[in-house]
Design a protein around this motif. Structure first.
Motif, PDB file in Angstrom:
ATOM      1  N   PHE A 100       0.811  -1.274  -0.095  1.00 25.21           N
ATOM      2  CA  PHE A 100       0.207   0.075  -0.048  1.00 25.21           C
ATOM      3  C   PHE A 100       0.993   1.344  -0.010  1.00 25.21           C
ATOM      4  O   PHE A 100       0.271   2.270   0.024  1.00 25.21           O
ATOM      5  N   MET A 101       2.299   1.008  -0.134  1.00 25.48           N
ATOM      6  CA  MET A 101       2.890   2.349   0.137  1.00 25.48           C
ATOM      7  C   MET A 101       4.416   2.058  -0.402  1.00 25.48           C
ATOM      8  O   MET A 101       5.192   1.064   0.200  1.00 25.48           O
ATOM      9  N   ASP A 102       4.954   2.783  -1.231  1.00 25.51           N
ATOM     10  CA  ASP A 102       6.158   2.623  -1.924  1.00 25.51           C
ATOM     11  C   ASP A 102       7.177   3.932  -1.475  1.00 25.51           C
ATOM     12  O   ASP A 102       6.947   5.077  -1.886  1.00 25.51           O
ATOM     13  N   LEU A 103       8.135   3.567  -0.740  1.00 21.16           N
ATOM     14  CA  LEU A 103       9.076   4.806  -0.297  1.00 21.16           C
ATOM     15  C   LEU A 103      10.609   4.281  -0.751  1.00 21.16           C
ATOM     16  O   LEU A 103      11.483   4.839   0.090  1.00 21.16           O
ATOM     17  N   SER A 104      10.604   3.607  -1.555  1.00 19.55           N
ATOM     18  CA  SER A 104      11.953   2.779  -1.711  1.00 19.55           C
ATOM     19  C   SER A 104      13.073   3.628  -2.360  1.00 19.55           C
ATOM     20  O   SER A 104      13.969   3.417  -2.385  1.00 19.55           O
ATOM     21  N   THR A 105      12.674   4.976  -3.066  1.00 23.07           N
ATOM     22  CA  THR A 105      13.767   5.814  -3.687  1.00 23.07           C
ATOM     23  C   THR A 105      13.530   7.271  -3.056  1.00 23.07           C
ATOM     24  O   THR A 105      12.588   7.393  -2.342  1.00 23.07           O
ATOM     25  N   LEU A 106      14.718   8.065  -3.218  1.00 23.44           N
ATOM     26  CA  LEU A 106      14.822   9.204  -2.440  1.00 23.44           C
ATOM     27  C   LEU A 106      13.674  10.129  -2.890  1.00 23.44           C
ATOM     28  O   LEU A 106      13.039  10.986  -2.030  1.00 23.44           O
ATOM     29  N   GLU A 107      13.486  10.318  -4.332  1.00 21.36           N
ATOM     30  CA  GLU A 107      12.545  11.061  -4.923  1.00 21.36           C
ATOM     31  C   GLU A 107      11.068  10.749  -4.460  1.00 21.36           C
ATOM     32  O   GLU A 107      10.057  11.624  -4.292  1.00 21.36           O
ATOM     33  N   LYS A 108      10.939   9.368  -4.162  1.00 16.10           N
ATOM     34  CA  LYS A 108       9.510   8.997  -3.670  1.00 16.10           C
ATOM     35  C   LYS A 108       9.206   9.597  -2.166  1.00 16.10           C
ATOM     36  O   LYS A 108       8.156  10.010  -1.962  1.00 16.10           O
ATOM     37  N   ARG A 109      10.280   9.463  -1.420  1.00 17.42           N
ATOM     38  CA  ARG A 109      10.173  10.014  -0.294  1.00 17.42           C
ATOM     39  C   ARG A 109      10.166  11.411  -0.215  1.00 17.42           C
ATOM     40  O   ARG A 109       9.076  11.907   0.754  1.00 17.42           O
ATOM     41  N   ARG A 110      10.582  12.168  -0.971  1.00 16.42           N
ATOM     42  CA  ARG A 110      10.384  13.556  -1.179  1.00 16.42           C
ATOM     43  C   ARG A 110       9.021  13.937  -1.375  1.00 16.42           C
ATOM     44  O   ARG A 110       8.248  14.743  -0.693  1.00 16.42           O
ATOM     45  N   ALA A 111       8.238  13.209  -2.319  1.00 13.07           N
ATOM     46  CA  ALA A 111       7.054  13.286  -2.850  1.00 13.07           C
ATOM     47  C   ALA A 111       6.233  13.243  -1.729  1.00 13.07           C
ATOM     48  O   ALA A 111       5.308  14.070  -1.446  1.00 13.07           O
ATOM     49  N   VAL A 112       6.263  12.035  -0.899  1.00 14.16           N
ATOM     50  CA  VAL A 112       5.333  11.935   0.334  1.00 14.16           C
ATOM     51  C   VAL A 112       5.567  13.001   1.366  1.00 14.16           C
ATOM     52  O   VAL A 112       4.407  13.034   1.929  1.00 14.16           O
ATOM     53  N   CYS A 113       6.861  13.387   1.407  1.00 11.31           N
ATOM     54  CA  CYS A 113       7.100  14.367   2.513  1.00 11.31           C
ATOM     55  C   CYS A 113       6.367  15.491   2.156  1.00 11.31           C
ATOM     56  O   CYS A 113       5.336  16.492   3.012  1.00 11.31           O
ATOM     57  N   GLU A 114       6.513  15.899   0.860  1.00 12.51           N
ATOM     58  CA  GLU A 114       5.518  17.117   0.367  1.00 12.51           C
ATOM     59  C   GLU A 114       4.042  16.961   0.500  1.00 12.51           C
ATOM     60  O   GLU A 114       3.326  17.981   0.899  1.00 12.51           O
ATOM     61  N   ALA A 115       3.499  15.690   0.299  1.00 12.96           N
ATOM     62  CA  ALA A 115       2.281  15.514   0.115  1.00 12.96           C
ATOM     63  C   ALA A 115       1.870  15.494   1.676  1.00 12.96           C
ATOM     64  O   ALA A 115       0.564  16.032   2.013  1.00 12.96           O
ATOM     65  N   GLU A 116       2.728  15.157   2.719  1.00 12.13           N
ATOM     66  CA  GLU A 116       2.353  15.212   4.068  1.00 12.13           C
ATOM     67  C   GLU A 116       1.842  16.642   4.608  1.00 12.13           C
ATOM     68  O   GLU A 116       1.130  16.904   5.065  1.00 12.13           O
ATOM     69  N   ILE A 117       3.019  17.536   4.046  1.00 15.98           N
ATOM     70  CA  ILE A 117       2.521  18.958   4.424  1.00 15.98           C
ATOM     71  C   ILE A 117       1.555  19.727   3.892  1.00 15.98           C
ATOM     72  O   ILE A 117       0.596  20.260   4.247  1.00 15.98           O
ATOM     73  N   ALA A 118       1.175  19.142   2.725  1.00 14.87           N
ATOM     74  CA  ALA A 118       0.058  19.895   1.749  1.00 14.87           C
ATOM     75  C   ALA A 118      -1.187  19.190   2.327  1.00 14.87           C
ATOM     76  O   ALA A 118      -2.386  20.101   2.616  1.00 14.87           O
ATOM     77  N   VAL A 119      -1.270  17.779   2.788  1.00  9.47           N
ATOM     78  CA  VAL A 119      -2.684  17.504   3.380  1.00  9.47           C
ATOM     79  C   VAL A 119      -2.749  17.926   4.764  1.00  9.47           C
ATOM     80  O   VAL A 119      -4.117  18.101   5.171  1.00  9.47           O
ATOM     81  N   ASN A 120      -1.693  18.071   5.666  1.00  2.00           N
ATOM     82  CA  ASN A 120      -1.875  18.214   7.033  1.00  2.00           C
ATOM     83  C   ASN A 120      -2.135  19.869   7.260  1.00  2.00           C
ATOM     84  O   ASN A 120      -2.644  20.048   8.366  1.00  2.00           O
ATOM     85  N   ARG A 121      -1.539  20.477   6.524  1.00  2.00           N
ATOM     86  CA  ARG A 121      -1.522  22.020   6.586  1.00  2.00           C
ATOM     87  C   ARG A 121      -3.062  22.657   6.960  1.00  2.00           C
ATOM     88  O   ARG A 121      -3.308  23.461   7.837  1.00  2.00           O
ATOM     89  N   PRO A 122      -4.009  22.100   6.312  1.00  8.48           N
ATOM     90  CA  PRO A 122      -5.422  22.643   6.392  1.00  8.48           C
ATOM     91  C   PRO A 122      -5.885  22.234   7.823  1.00  8.48           C
ATOM     92  O   PRO A 122      -6.670  23.011   8.354  1.00  8.48           O
ATOM     93  N   TYR A 123      -5.491  21.104   8.325  1.00 11.46           N
ATOM     94  CA  TYR A 123      -5.832  20.808   9.788  1.00 11.46           C
ATOM     95  C   TYR A 123      -5.239  21.306  10.838  1.00 11.46           C
ATOM     96  O   TYR A 123      -5.634  21.612  11.790  1.00 11.46           O
ATOM     97  N   ALA A 124      -3.817  21.573  10.597  1.00  8.56           N
ATOM     98  CA  ALA A 124      -2.734  22.043  11.718  1.00  8.56           C
ATOM     99  C   ALA A 124      -1.680  22.949  11.061  1.00  8.56           C
ATOM    100  O   ALA A 124      -0.665  22.634  11.202  1.00  8.56           O
ATOM    101  N   PRO A 125      -2.201  24.181  10.654  1.00  6.28           N
ATOM    102  CA  PRO A 125      -1.232  24.875  10.023  1.00  6.28           C
ATOM    103  C   PRO A 125      -0.222  25.423  10.900  1.00  6.28           C
ATOM    104  O   PRO A 125       0.863  25.509  10.534  1.00  6.28           O
ATOM    105  N   SER A 126      -0.200  25.495  12.306  1.00  5.64           N
ATOM    106  CA  SER A 126       0.640  25.799  13.121  1.00  5.64           C
ATOM    107  C   SER A 126       1.890  24.798  13.424  1.00  5.64           C
ATOM    108  O   SER A 126       2.940  25.082  13.938  1.00  5.64           O
ATOM    109  N   LEU A 127       1.401  23.436  13.201  1.00 12.15           N
ATOM    110  CA  LEU A 127       2.235  22.303  13.363  1.00 12.15           C
ATOM    111  C   LEU A 127       3.379  22.059  12.151  1.00 12.15           C
ATOM    112  O   LEU A 127       4.291  21.909  12.228  1.00 12.15           O
ATOM    113  N   TYR A 128       2.711  22.104  10.931  1.00 14.57           N
ATOM    114  CA  TYR A 128       3.366  21.630   9.888  1.00 14.57           C
ATOM    115  C   TYR A 128       4.393  22.687   9.186  1.00 14.57           C
ATOM    116  O   TYR A 128       3.805  23.619   8.540  1.00 14.57           O
ATOM    117  N   ARG A 129       5.848  22.902   9.415  1.00 14.05           N
ATOM    118  CA  ARG A 129       6.350  23.749   9.021  1.00 14.05           C
ATOM    119  C   ARG A 129       6.972  23.928   7.521  1.00 14.05           C
ATOM    120  O   ARG A 129       7.221  24.816   6.970  1.00 14.05           O
TER     121      ARG A 129
END
Length: 515
Positions: free
Chosen positions: A52-81
């Motif tokens: 259910f999740m592929d984090l095997s390459t550096l670029e994929k991990r970067r994309a997931v990190c960026e997605a985490e910020i985009a998804v979570n900022r609307p819920y918790a703007p003060s947390l996600y820097r």
């Protein structure tokens, strides 16, 4: 984990990396390593690949990190820097956010008190009514802002989750009794098939959205005394693209499984009270048993996999079986019933209703419909805003009671029990609410609370933070009005509250209780 991540994790675990002298705390999960460093948190995705999740390459991990910020900022703007790189300089040294070549990426968050996630708050017995009200508001606000998505595609994806989860339970006979697992698989498939038209209709109406996706107590924290949702699903859009009621069901299941049934019922009703689409939400409750069962079954599956892969951990097996038992119970049919609680202002109708609602009908208990809340809804004001006298004229009251009856009918038709909490001072009002039960073929119990006027006046004088606008003058006026012949079960509300609640539950449980 590769050698580069070994070096990065060692680097992030060193206090000097963060300009600190105190130790850095590290938390490991299957998919991430999290470093708590003073006021900061850095979360690095592990170089892993799951179905259910592929984090095997550096670029994929970067994309997931960026997605985490985009998804979570609307819920918790003060947390996600933001997302920061871990870079390697020409001399081979590592730097956090430097100018060298990125060798890893990290989600940067503001740190909060880890003991204030709501699972810890719940364990301390601190889920107060005020906090539950704020929690429901945070959840409904997040759902209101969530982007609508393709409902038909989400329904088909959910069918896949049902298939895969049911099969996974059958495939673990060392954890789940085989016959019980097969019976549950058949039951949940039947439930989904029966509900598919409703789910497709809800999707077409905009109730399938890009939701949080992982909405349980550990992913909600008290920050500045307010519940904040965080750690939403970022790695798979399909997991988080669901019916909003399915998203809420994870939180309700989590509360119910922790033996916090009253709290689960409060959250559900609080969400309903503030819903802009109450009629559709009440009809949608037909899907609640499926959603609760599937949420519990997925947890059972995950714990069974942990048992199978982590040295046969007995706790994982016990957890899997506990979730499975809840999943089975959620699908058990329970006949709905209608309870009407009447009596003059100050008799404790709302307090009684809240106290017994989670004990009535199927999980997570009865829908609690309250005339004071409905009047404020009709007037378009907050529940604590006082209304003018014109809002209590007879024509408005007729509309309020008509709305309560219609809403009760929708919830009953969806299979959920209902408590209607209102004065019900006239024989006509009492007869009309009893007729709702008759039309839907469900059991009915009418409870009439009474107490001496001086006690009622004292209660009203000391009432704060409540939707009721009743005053001592209202109590005296009600006392002078004729209520007609009352054929509901009388309950002395001047006695101890536990005694009144116990008497109410006995009346509701009585096979002949029809009002």
């Amino acid at each position: 984990m590769n050698d580069d991540q070994d070096a990065v994790f060692a680097f992030l675990a060193e206090p000097p990396t963060h300009g600190l002298s105190e130790p850095v705390r590290r938390i490991d999960t299957n998919a991430a390593a999290v470093f708590l460093a003073g006021p900061d948190v850095y979360k690095v995705k592990r170089a892993v690949r799951f179905p259910f999740m592929d984090l095997s390459t550096l670029e994929k991990r970067r994309a997931v990190c960026e997605a985490e910020i985009a998804v979570n900022r609307p819920y918790a703007p003060s947390l996600y820097r933001g997302v920061v790189p871990v870079t390697r300089a020409p001399d081979g040294g590592l730097s956090l956010g430097g100018d060298g070549t990125p060798v890893e990426w990290a989600v940067h968050l503001a740190r909060f008190d880890e003991t204030m996630t709501l699972d810890h708050v719940a364990e301390r017995g601190e889920l107060t009514p005020a906090l539950l009200k704020a929690l429901a508001a945070a959840v409904t606000d997040g759902m209101a802002r969530a982007e609508p998505r393709d409902g038909a595609a989400a329904t088909e994806a959910l069918a896949g989750v049902v298939d895969e989860t049911a099969q996974s339970l059958v495939d673990h006979p060392e954890v789940f009794e085989p016959e019980a697992a097969r019976a549950f698989a058949a039951a949940i498939h039947d439930a989904f098939a029966a509900l598919r038209p409703l789910l497709l209709d809800r999707g077409a109406r905009g109730y399938v959205r890009r939701c949080h996706g992982d909405l349980h107590l550990r992913n909600i924290a008290l920050i500045d005394d307010k519940p904040v949702l965080f750690d939403a699903i970022e790695f798979d859009e399909s997991i988080a693209t669901v019916d909003i009621l399915y998203d809420l069901a994870f939180l309700l299941m989590d509360l119910w499984e922790r033996d916090l049934q009253a709290e689960a019922n409060t959250v559900l009703n609080r969400c309903l009270w503030t819903s802009p689409s109450l009629d559709d939400d009440l009809a949608g409750l037909a899907a609640l048993p499926l959603f609760l069962a599937l949420r519990a079954a997925v947890r059972a599956k995950i714990e069974a996999l942990r048992f199978a892969t982590v040295d046969h951990d007995r706790q994982a097996r016990d957890d899997a079986r506990r979730y499975f038992d809840h999943a089975r119970a959620f699908l058990e049919p329970v006949a709905p019933r209608l309870i009407a609680v009447g009596g003059h202002s100050g008799t404790g109708k709302t307090t009684l209703s809240r106290h017994i609602a989670h004990r009535i009908g199927r999980p997570v208990g009865a829908v609690h419909l309250r005339s004071d809340i409905e009047r404020k809804r009709l007037m378009g004001v907050d529940e604590l805003e006082r209304l003018p006298a014109s809002a209590y004229e007879i024509d408005v009251t007729v509309r309020v009671f008509a709305a309560l009856r219609e809403q009760a009918g929708k919830a009953l038709a969806a299979g959920q029990s209902v408590i209607v909490d209102a004065v019900h001072n006239t024989p006509e009002e009492r007869a009309l609410i009893a007729d709702v039960a008759a039309r839907h073929g469900v059991a009915f119990a009418g409870l009439w609370l009474f107490a001496p006027v001086d006690i009622l006046v004292d209660r009203i004088e000391h009432r704060t933070g409540d939707a009721s606008d009743a005053t001592p003058a209202v109590v005296l006026l009600q006392a002078d009005q004729l209520s007609g012949e009352i054929d509901w079960t009388p309950l002395d509300a001047s006695r101890g509250f536990d005694e009144t609640a116990a008497a109410a539950l006995r009346c509701i449980a009585a096979p002949t209780a029809t009002g």
